[in-house]
Write a protein that holds these residues in place. Structure first.
Motif, PDB file in Angstrom:
ATOM      1  N   ALA A   5      -0.329   5.089   5.148  1.00 18.58           N
ATOM      2  CA  ALA A   5      -0.157   6.015   4.031  1.00 18.58           C
ATOM      3  C   ALA A   5       0.828   7.084   4.481  1.00 18.58           C
ATOM      4  CB  ALA A   5      -1.480   6.653   3.638  1.00 18.58           C
ATOM      5  N   ILE A   6       1.883   7.306   3.708  1.00 16.63           N
ATOM      6  CA  ILE A   6       2.900   8.292   4.048  1.00 16.63           C
ATOM      7  C   ILE A   6       2.824   9.429   3.047  1.00 16.63           C
ATOM      8  CG2 ILE A   6       5.346   8.706   4.459  1.00 16.63           C
ATOM      9  CD1 ILE A   6       5.640   5.721   5.013  1.00 16.63           C
ATOM     10  N   VAL A  30       3.281  -0.577   4.019  1.00 13.20           N
ATOM     11  CA  VAL A  30       3.081   0.696   3.319  1.00 13.20           C
ATOM     12  C   VAL A  30       1.980   0.523   2.289  1.00 13.20           C
ATOM     13  CG1 VAL A  30       4.124   2.416   1.822  1.00 13.20           C
ATOM     14  CG2 VAL A  30       5.454   1.418   3.699  1.00 13.20           C
ATOM     15  N   GLY A  31       0.875   1.294   2.452  1.00 13.51           N
ATOM     16  CA  GLY A  31      -0.250   1.197   1.537  1.00 13.51           C
ATOM     17  C   GLY A  31      -0.252   2.256   0.454  1.00 13.51           C
ATOM     18  N   VAL A  32       0.181   3.479   0.795  1.00 10.42           N
ATOM     19  CA  VAL A  32       0.188   4.600  -0.158  1.00 10.42           C
ATOM     20  C   VAL A  32       1.425   5.445   0.116  1.00 10.42           C
ATOM     21  CG1 VAL A  32      -1.040   6.631  -1.024  1.00 10.42           C
ATOM     22  CG2 VAL A  32      -2.340   4.651  -0.190  1.00 10.42           C
ATOM     23  N   LEU A  33       2.051   5.956  -0.946  1.00 12.66           N
ATOM     24  CA  LEU A  33       3.182   6.870  -0.853  1.00 12.66           C
ATOM     25  C   LEU A  33       2.898   8.098  -1.702  1.00 12.66           C
ATOM     26  CD1 LEU A  33       6.089   4.291  -1.333  1.00 12.66           C
ATOM     27  CD2 LEU A  33       5.546   5.484   0.800  1.00 12.66           C
ATOM     28  N   THR A  34       3.294   9.283  -1.212  1.00 14.97           N
ATOM     29  CA  THR A  34       3.124  10.492  -2.019  1.00 14.97           C
ATOM     30  C   THR A  34       4.390  11.345  -1.967  1.00 14.97           C
ATOM     31  OG1 THR A  34       2.362  12.251  -0.488  1.00 14.97           O
ATOM     32  CG2 THR A  34       0.774  10.513  -1.054  1.00 14.97           C
ATOM     33  N   ASP A  50       6.012  -1.395  -3.214  1.00 19.65           N
ATOM     34  CA  ASP A  50       4.858  -1.831  -4.007  1.00 19.65           C
ATOM     35  C   ASP A  50       3.525  -1.471  -3.328  1.00 19.65           C
ATOM     36  OD1 ASP A  50       3.607  -2.939  -6.223  1.00 19.65           O
ATOM     37  OD2 ASP A  50       3.490  -4.926  -5.318  1.00 19.65           O
ATOM     38  N   PRO A  51       3.265  -0.175  -3.168  1.00 20.01           N
ATOM     39  CA  PRO A  51       2.028   0.246  -2.498  1.00 20.01           C
ATOM     40  C   PRO A  51       0.807   0.051  -3.387  1.00 20.01           C
ATOM     41  CG  PRO A  51       3.180   2.151  -3.354  1.00 20.01           C
ATOM     42  CD  PRO A  51       4.077   0.970  -3.605  1.00 20.01           C
ATOM     43  N   GLU A  52      -0.362   0.341  -2.814  1.00 23.40           N
ATOM     44  CA  GLU A  52      -1.603   0.242  -3.592  1.00 23.40           C
ATOM     45  C   GLU A  52      -1.593   1.260  -4.733  1.00 23.40           C
ATOM     46  OE1 GLU A  52      -6.395   0.948  -2.875  1.00 23.40           O
ATOM     47  OE2 GLU A  52      -5.105   0.412  -1.189  1.00 23.40           O
ATOM     48  N   GLU A  71      -0.188   2.077 -10.130  1.00 25.09           N
ATOM     49  CA  GLU A  71      -1.057   3.230 -10.387  1.00 25.09           C
ATOM     50  C   GLU A  71      -0.449   4.524  -9.856  1.00 25.09           C
ATOM     51  OE1 GLU A  71      -5.616   4.821  -9.484  1.00 25.09           O
ATOM     52  OE2 GLU A  71      -4.924   2.899  -8.662  1.00 25.09           O
ATOM     53  N   TRP A  72      -0.353   5.517 -10.736  1.00 23.62           N
ATOM     54  CA  TRP A  72       0.116   6.862 -10.381  1.00 23.62           C
ATOM     55  C   TRP A  72      -1.069   7.823 -10.454  1.00 23.62           C
ATOM     56  CZ3 TRP A  72       5.296   8.571  -9.495  1.00 23.62           C
ATOM     57  CH2 TRP A  72       6.261   7.557  -9.551  1.00 23.62           C
ATOM     58  N   ARG A  73      -1.239   8.627  -9.417  1.00 22.39           N
ATOM     59  CA  ARG A  73      -2.264   9.664  -9.415  1.00 22.39           C
ATOM     60  C   ARG A  73      -1.590  11.009  -9.186  1.00 22.39           C
ATOM     61  NH1 ARG A  73      -6.895   6.976  -5.404  1.00 22.39           N
ATOM     62  NH2 ARG A  73      -6.922   4.899  -6.390  1.00 22.39           N
ATOM     63  N   THR A  74      -2.251  12.096  -9.597  1.00 17.68           N
ATOM     64  CA  THR A  74      -1.644  13.424  -9.465  1.00 17.68           C
ATOM     65  C   THR A  74      -2.651  14.431  -8.940  1.00 17.68           C
ATOM     66  OG1 THR A  74      -2.195  13.992 -11.766  1.00 17.68           O
ATOM     67  CG2 THR A  74      -0.025  13.017 -11.359  1.00 17.68           C
ATOM     68  N   GLY A  75      -2.102  15.497  -8.331  1.00 13.71           N
ATOM     69  CA  GLY A  75      -2.921  16.638  -7.933  1.00 13.71           C
ATOM     70  C   GLY A  75      -3.307  16.650  -6.468  1.00 13.71           C
ATOM     71  N   PRO A  76      -3.678  17.846  -5.958  1.00 12.28           N
ATOM     72  CA  PRO A  76      -4.081  17.985  -4.555  1.00 12.28           C
ATOM     73  C   PRO A  76      -5.248  17.077  -4.178  1.00 12.28           C
ATOM     74  CG  PRO A  76      -3.726  20.139  -5.556  1.00 12.28           C
ATOM     75  CD  PRO A  76      -3.678  19.137  -6.666  1.00 12.28           C
ATOM     76  N   GLY A  77      -6.212  16.910  -5.093  1.00 13.44           N
ATOM     77  CA  GLY A  77      -7.342  16.030  -4.806  1.00 13.44           C
ATOM     78  C   GLY A  77      -6.900  14.602  -4.572  1.00 13.44           C
ATOM     79  N   ALA A  78      -5.867  14.180  -5.295  1.00 10.84           N
ATOM     80  CA  ALA A  78      -5.350  12.826  -5.113  1.00 10.84           C
ATOM     81  C   ALA A  78      -4.677  12.674  -3.754  1.00 10.84           C
ATOM     82  CB  ALA A  78      -4.370  12.490  -6.233  1.00 10.84           C
ATOM     83  N   LEU A  79      -4.059  13.761  -3.255  1.00 11.35           N
ATOM     84  CA  LEU A  79      -3.470  13.716  -1.914  1.00 11.35           C
ATOM     85  C   LEU A  79      -4.547  13.491  -0.857  1.00 11.35           C
ATOM     86  CD1 LEU A  79      -0.873  16.633  -2.093  1.00 11.35           C
ATOM     87  CD2 LEU A  79      -0.361  14.192  -1.854  1.00 11.35           C
ATOM     88  N   GLU A  80      -5.678  14.162  -1.014  1.00 12.27           N
ATOM     89  CA  GLU A  80      -6.776  13.980  -0.059  1.00 12.27           C
ATOM     90  C   GLU A  80      -7.369  12.578  -0.176  1.00 12.27           C
ATOM     91  OE1 GLU A  80      -9.543  17.213  -0.235  1.00 12.27           O
ATOM     92  OE2 GLU A  80      -7.948  18.728  -0.200  1.00 12.27           O
ATOM     93  N   ASP A  81      -7.463  12.058  -1.401  1.00 11.03           N
ATOM     94  CA  ASP A  81      -7.929  10.678  -1.579  1.00 11.03           C
ATOM     95  C   ASP A  81      -6.988   9.703  -0.879  1.00 11.03           C
ATOM     96  OD1 ASP A  81     -10.090  11.512  -3.055  1.00 11.03           O
ATOM     97  OD2 ASP A  81      -9.145  11.120  -4.999  1.00 11.03           O
ATOM     98  N   ALA A  82      -5.677   9.970  -0.963  1.00 16.11           N
ATOM     99  CA  ALA A  82      -4.703   9.101  -0.306  1.00 16.11           C
ATOM    100  C   ALA A  82      -4.918   9.083   1.203  1.00 16.11           C
ATOM    101  CB  ALA A  82      -3.283   9.568  -0.630  1.00 16.11           C
TER     102      ALA A  82
END
Length: 398
Positions: A5-6, A30-34, A50-52, A71-82
């Motif tokens: 996860a990057i 690459v599993g997750v990108l932010t 093509d990450p998760e 799937e697109w996620r947003t917000g600080p909470g999503a960063l911690e989930d990543a």
């Protein structure tokens, strides 16, 4: 194969990490990108890898129309989930500023290997990070070139064998300028680093040597050495990244031409040294010598002294130093204060804090918010312009 996860994939460290992975697709996926705001750049990376899922740290603008259909996620909470995503083996945290603390704690708490390029996590939440590392059973590998160099020199040896460590600093673009001339510095001047290619915030920090103060605090926390056994010297060519002196009188240094890809590769592959085909040549003693060193000019660059003093004092001071410096850099880049006023804003802000312990994330957030407000008020009174007290915290462009 390790899944990575990057966090901060569109910044300079994130881009360097992807360059490394492109050469090692047999080992890493690459599993997750932010990213924070650069959704178009993140969209392009998502199409390639093509990450998760991907994460935007802020809400997308009205023009948001991604081509990648995942799937697109947003917000600080999503960063911690990543940072704690199941199936991710390694998290590279290349976020900028205090925003990186939550994901750092999330990754370590979930037992991940964390490759940390977000030094503010350690500066603002040092004890919290140490606790999360101990309780979560994760692994912390530094990506800053200086701390990676120390880690490489130690390579598993106990810190009890270390007499001292010496971090090197390039000295920035104003290394030879007399102090009075620093009043003439404009943002464009400060953004022209002589040896490294970095994001705007860290480049300004390098010009003021605030970055080196942050690295001293980071080294104290990472390696458990007292401040009196951590030295800094100016090394303009940035060939030696750190020196470790052992109790038997011998010293080891890690050398290499300036490239973030070397410490990134070390963090990704540790304990194995992966064979790598970089474009840049390796260290050549004849081409890259002589290796010259100078003392830090603390009189001309007072943010270095102020930052180390904040680290020594502990408690609220490191958090406040980090927050005030972020606001000061933002104010300088927007033309609201001059180069020399960067230190004035930070030092004036620090006068309002104490060594009271910071025992929780909420404590750290409160100190951070108070320091930002105080720094904005200080910057607004400098007379270079009208600082907006509602201004956002330093943008994490990664």
């Amino acid at each position: 194969m390790k899944r990575v996860a990057i966090l901060g994939a569109t910044g300079s460290v994130g881009e360097a990490t992807l360059q490394v992975i492109r050469r090692h697709t047999d080992r890493f996926r690459v599993g997750v990108l932010t990213a924070n705001r650069r959704w178009e750049a993140l969209d392009a990376l998502a199409l390639e890898w093509d990450p998760e899922f991907v994460v935007l740290g802020t809400e997308p603008p009205d023009s948001f129309a991604p081509r990648w259909s995942g799937e697109w996620r947003t917000g600080p909470g999503a960063l911690e989930d990543a940072a704690r995503t199941r199936g991710v083996d390694l998290v590279l945290n290349a976020l900028v500023g205090f925003a990186g603390l939550g994901p750092t704690l999330a990754a370590l708490g979930a037992g991940k290997r964390l490759a940390l390029a977000n030094k503010e996590s350690l500066v603002a939440g040092g004890e919290l990070v140490v606790r999360a590392l101990r309780e979560g059973g994760g692994e912390l590998l530094p990506v800053d070139s200086e701390h990676s160099a120390v880690h490489q020199c130690l390579d598993g040896r106990p810190v009890s064998e270390v007499a001292r460590i010496t971090l090197t600093a390039s000295g920035g673009p104003f290394r030879t300028w007399p102090a009075p001339r620093l009043a003439e510095v404009q943002p464009a001047d400060a953004l022209s680093h002589p040896t490294w290619s970095m994001g705007s915030k860290i480049t300004i920090d390098s010009a003021t040597l605030a970055n080196k103060a942050l690295e001293v605090i980071e080294a104290h926390i990472l390696f458990g050495l007292p401040y009196e056994r951590i030295d800094v010297v100016v090394h303009p060519t940035s060939i030696i990244h750190s020196v470790v002196e052992f109790h038997d009188g011998s010293s080891l240094a890690q050398l290499g031409r300036p490239s973030m890809e070397i410490p990134i590769l070390w963090a990704l592959g540790y304990p194995e040294r992966l064979e790598d085909r970089r474009v840049e040549p390796g260290f050549d003693p004849l081409r890259d010598g002589p290796l010259e060193f100078e003392p830090v000019r603390e009189d001309a660059f007072p943010l270095f002294r102020a930052g180390v003093a904040a680290g020594r004092a502990g408690g609220e001071f490191p958090v406040a130093f980090n927050a005030a410096n972020e606001v000061a850099v933002e104010s300088f880049l927007s033309g609201r204060i001059g180069f020399q006023e960067l230190a004035e804003v930070v030092i004036h802000t620090l006068e309002q804090f104490s060594s009271r312990p910071v025992g929780s994330v909420e404590d750290a957030r409160q100190v951070d918010a108070r320091a930002r407000n105080a720094a904005r008020e200080s910057a607004g009174g400098m007379g270079f312009g009208n600082a907006d007290p509602r201004a956002e915290e330093s943008e994490n462009t990664e």
